[in-house]
Scaffold this motif. Structure first.
Motif, PDB file in Angstrom:
ATOM      1  N   ASP A 252       0.849  -1.132  -0.006  1.00 29.58           N
ATOM      2  CA  ASP A 252      -0.044  -0.085  -0.016  1.00 29.58           C
ATOM      3  C   ASP A 252       0.876   1.280   0.014  1.00 29.58           C
TER       4      ASP A 252
ATOM      5  N   ARG B  17      -1.994  -8.327  -4.852  1.00 30.28           N
ATOM      6  CA  ARG B  17      -1.746  -7.748  -6.251  1.00 30.28           C
ATOM      7  C   ARG B  17      -2.969  -8.193  -7.057  1.00 30.28           C
TER       8      ARG B  17
ATOM      9  N   LYS C  91      -5.362  -5.508  -6.388  1.00 28.96           N
ATOM     10  CA  LYS C  91      -5.008  -4.113  -6.910  1.00 28.96           C
ATOM     11  C   LYS C  91      -5.032  -4.189  -8.465  1.00 28.96           C
TER      12      LYS C  91
END
Ligand SMILES: Cc1cc2nc3c(=O)[nH]c(=O)nc-3n(C[C@H](O)[C@H](O)[C@H](O)COP(=O)(O)O)c2cc1C
Length: 251
Positions: free
Chosen positions: A214, A243, A246
């Protein structure tokens, strides 16, 4: 630089090709070493072995040792790196040429804080003297290897963002930062540099992985428990999950 985005971080005297093979199931990169390359850093390593309960790699010929270790990883599914200590550029250039042949990353050690290495002018003292760090990075880059610089936070009088800019301009491709208890420095570095950023220190579980990713780290690394499959599996799963969330997953 490497996938999956988990690296094994150097442990002097322990991090050899066998160690890298054992972690290869979970890690995308393994930084062997550190290896002391020139006489001042080798003398410092001998002093560390003599005076403390520490082990060090002290082969007769450090460059040949690195070549053998990297050769032993040929065909193993992990990108090797080699963490090196030196006060002079020539042996860095030499070892970087060997690393380049193996598609390995050369990692300049501006991190170790043992008094012997610092007195020799290596390790973390390079952070206070970027004018001596820059030629080491340039030497490694000029040999055609990918270059990482291992740094640590919480070093009085050091502006790590400034150092990052200097080493990036000198040809560094990656920064490997031991964040100590100053994890948010990772965010400062992520904002200041295009280097691939590997965050280190205390990476053990989902919370520590998430915190570093982050803050903008491209990858995380594990040092002390790098021989513990349970920790590596937990961290590797956390990196993959974070991951994926994100939308950064390679798969
Ligand atoms: C016994 C030992 C030896 C180490 N040797 C090196 C070294 O040679 N080069 C280096 O860059 N870092 C070295 N480190 C630092 C680790 O790579 C790592 O940055 C540190 O342990 C913090 O990560 P961790 O919390 O995952 O252990 C060493 C650490 C330990 C405990």
């Amino acid at each position: 630089m490497f996938e999956p985005r988990l690296a094994l971080a150097s442990l002097s005297g322990e991090a050899d090709a066998e160690w890298a093979k054992q972690g290869a199931e979970w890690a995308g990169a393994a930084f062997l070493g550190g290896v002391s390359l020139d006489e001042p850093t080798r003398a410092a390593a001998r002093g560390i072995v003599a005076d403390r309960d520490r082990s060090e790699f002290l082969p007769a010929d450090p460059v040949a040792f690195v070549d053998r270790q990297l050769s032993a990883l040929s065909g193993v599914d992990v990108r090797p790196g080699i963490n090196v200590r030196s006060t002079t550029a020539a042996p860095v250039r030499e070892v970087a040429a060997v690393a380049a042949e193996h598609d390995a990353i050369v990692e300049i050690n501006a991190h170790c804080r043992q008094a012997e290495l610092c007195a020799a002018g290596a390790g973390e003292t390079l952070l206070r003297n970027p004018d001596r760090l820059v030629p080491l990075v340039e030497a490694a880059a000029s040999a055609g290897a990918d270059v990482s610089v291992k740094v640590r936070t919480e070093h009085a009088g050091v502006d790590l963002v400034d150092v990052a800019g200097r080493v990036e301009a000198a040809g560094a491709d990656a920064l490997h930062v031991d964040a100590m208890d100053s994890e948010s420095v990772v965010a400062d570095l992520a904002a200041a540099t295009d280097c691939f950023l590997i965050a280190n220190n205390g990476v053990r579980d989902e919370a520590s992985v998430r915190e570093y990713l982050d803050f903008g780290a491209d990858a995380v690394s594990v040092g002390r428990p790098s021989d513990d499959p349970a920790v590596l599996e937990r961290v590797a799963d956390a990196v993959a999950a974070s991951r994926r969330q994100k939308g950064q997953s390679a798969d």
